[in-house]
Motif scaffolding. Structure first.
Motif, PDB file in Angstrom:
ATOM      1  N   ALA A  39       0.855  -1.300   0.023  1.00 15.05           N
ATOM      2  CA  ALA A  39       0.216   0.009   0.062  1.00 15.05           C
ATOM      3  C   ALA A  39       0.861   1.176   0.120  1.00 15.05           C
ATOM      4  O   ALA A  39       0.556   2.062  -0.973  1.00 15.05           O
ATOM      5  N   THR A  40       1.942   1.273   0.878  1.00 11.41           N
ATOM      6  CA  THR A  40       2.700   2.536   0.973  1.00 11.41           C
ATOM      7  C   THR A  40       3.457   2.547  -0.571  1.00 11.41           C
ATOM      8  O   THR A  40       3.669   3.732  -0.910  1.00 11.41           O
ATOM      9  N   PHE A  41       3.740   1.643  -1.168  1.00 14.12           N
ATOM     10  CA  PHE A  41       4.460   1.625  -2.548  1.00 14.12           C
ATOM     11  C   PHE A  41       3.424   2.243  -3.489  1.00 14.12           C
ATOM     12  O   PHE A  41       3.874   3.154  -4.133  1.00 14.12           O
ATOM     13  N   LEU A  42       2.402   1.851  -3.485  1.00 17.62           N
ATOM     14  CA  LEU A  42       1.361   2.283  -4.484  1.00 17.62           C
ATOM     15  C   LEU A  42       1.165   3.705  -4.176  1.00 17.62           C
ATOM     16  O   LEU A  42       0.850   4.747  -5.156  1.00 17.62           O
ATOM     17  N   PHE A  47       7.833   1.299   3.189  1.00 19.41           N
ATOM     18  CA  PHE A  47       7.098   1.739   4.176  1.00 19.41           C
ATOM     19  C   PHE A  47       7.949   2.863   5.099  1.00 19.41           C
ATOM     20  O   PHE A  47       7.300   4.010   5.437  1.00 19.41           O
ATOM     21  N   GLY A  48       9.297   2.752   5.252  1.00 19.92           N
ATOM     22  CA  GLY A  48      10.146   3.993   6.113  1.00 19.92           C
ATOM     23  C   GLY A  48      10.067   5.121   5.159  1.00 19.92           C
ATOM     24  O   GLY A  48       9.772   6.326   5.716  1.00 19.92           O
ATOM     25  N   LEU A  49      10.151   4.913   3.868  1.00 21.13           N
ATOM     26  CA  LEU A  49      10.273   6.272   3.054  1.00 21.13           C
ATOM     27  C   LEU A  49       8.943   6.801   2.686  1.00 21.13           C
ATOM     28  O   LEU A  49       8.715   8.440   3.203  1.00 21.13           O
ATOM     29  N   SER A  96       5.556  11.419   4.906  1.00 21.78           N
ATOM     30  CA  SER A  96       4.157  11.601   5.603  1.00 21.78           C
ATOM     31  C   SER A  96       4.538  12.273   6.891  1.00 21.78           C
ATOM     32  O   SER A  96       3.177  12.385   7.474  1.00 21.78           O
ATOM     33  N   GLY A  97       5.656  12.915   7.272  1.00 20.33           N
ATOM     34  CA  GLY A  97       5.760  13.510   7.964  1.00 20.33           C
ATOM     35  C   GLY A  97       6.063  12.862   9.577  1.00 20.33           C
ATOM     36  O   GLY A  97       6.375  13.300  10.787  1.00 20.33           O
ATOM     37  N   THR A  98       6.365  11.489   9.465  1.00 26.13           N
ATOM     38  CA  THR A  98       6.724  10.751  10.536  1.00 26.13           C
ATOM     39  C   THR A  98       8.390  11.171  11.037  1.00 26.13           C
ATOM     40  O   THR A  98       9.070  11.611   9.944  1.00 26.13           O
TER      41      THR A  98
END
Length: 287
Positions: free
Chosen positions: A45-48, A134-136, A141-143
């Motif tokens: 999902a994060t890749f998409l 996920f990390g990227l 996304s502000g993490t």
């Protein structure tokens, strides 16, 4: 000849794997497969959504969009998240959220309620940044990723969020226990970082308590269906407080969260069928 041996070996391996996956008894293969699906689905999902994150980098709204998809992942394995006092989370204001931390599953509970908060950022350990994509995506996304082995550097990174808390009315989610708490009977002592930020920026602290994960046990390879209550407690103002007030503030919030944790533990236990096999010991509560 060797070709037939390979075919037979692969076939037997697949049979053994499928037998373990569909077995009614807990086992290591089945347990790890569940986590693999959760992590793989989240990574996909994060890749998409990575192009969206790149087009508006460091925008906390990116995470809200991703969470709308990833929050459904745990439904595949019978996990149900229940949000209580969501109006506290929904209020448009800057705040520091402090939460107990039990497992990597916490992030899926956060995904389930992320849309209510809208503008939300999270403090995470530096190592998670290297778990791509996920990390990227989380970074875009502000993490805020911090190095726990370098407290001064970590605090400077968190301080960058101070203006965001006030100007953009963003909530900053921090796990004050500092690491995952594998003891489901009580909370671990809090570290002062989250409270220091709230006092310095003069924003309220919002305590939130996840009920215990009575349905999982990594040592016994148990992962059963479960119900988790995520309860937001009354915000604690920090107006006028100084660093000298932080120890008392920490103790006060710890006691409130510990008390609520025990109440939620009792509630989820009483709601279970009599023959439900608890995966872990839970807090002793007054009857």
């Amino acid at each position: 000849m060797w070709y037939n041996i390979v075919i037979i070996t692969v076939t037997l391996a697949c049979i053994i794997l499928l037998k373990q996956l569909f077995s009614s008894k807990p086992n290591k293969i089945k347990f790890n497969f569940i986590y693999f699906i959760l992590y793989f689905g989240t990574s996909l999902a994060t890749f998409l959504f990575l192009p969206m994150c790149i087009l508006r980098p460091k925008d906390v709204r990116n995470a809200t969009v991703i969470a709308k998809v990833t929050k459904h992942m745990t439904k595949l394995f019978g996990l149900r998240w229940e949000l209580r006092n969501g109006h506290i989370l929904a209020e448009d204001r800057g705040a520091v959220i402090v939460s107990n931390h039990q497992s990597s599953l916490d992030i899926f509970g956060m995904f389930d309620i992320w849309e209510v908060a809208q503008k939300l950022s999270v403090i995470a350990k530096k190592q998670l940044f290297y778990v791509w994509p996920f990390g990227l995506s989380a970074y875009l996304s502000g993490t805020v990723f911090i190095d726990r082995n370098n407290p001064k550097s970590a605090y400077k990174q968190i301080q960058v969020m101070s203006d965001v808390l006030v100007k953009n009315k963003t909530k900053l989610w921090i796990f004050p226990e500092g690491t995952r708490n594998k003891d489901c009977t009580k909370l671990m002592p809090f570290k002062r970082g989250a409270f220091k930020i709230a006092v310095n920026v003069q924003v309220p602290i919002i305590p939130v308590v996840f009920s215990p994960y009575y349905f999982i046990n990594s040592k016994k390879y148990l992962f059963n269906k479960g119900h988790v209550i995520i309860k937001f407690l009354d915000p604690v103002p920090t107006d006028g407080l100084t660093e000298e007030d932080i120890p008392n503030l920490m103790n006060r919030i710890f006691e409130v969260m510990q008390t609520e944790y025990k109440k939620l533990s009792k509630e989820v236990i009483e709601a279970l069928p009599r023959d439900y096999p608890l995966a872990v010991p839970l807090p002793q509560t007054d009857s």
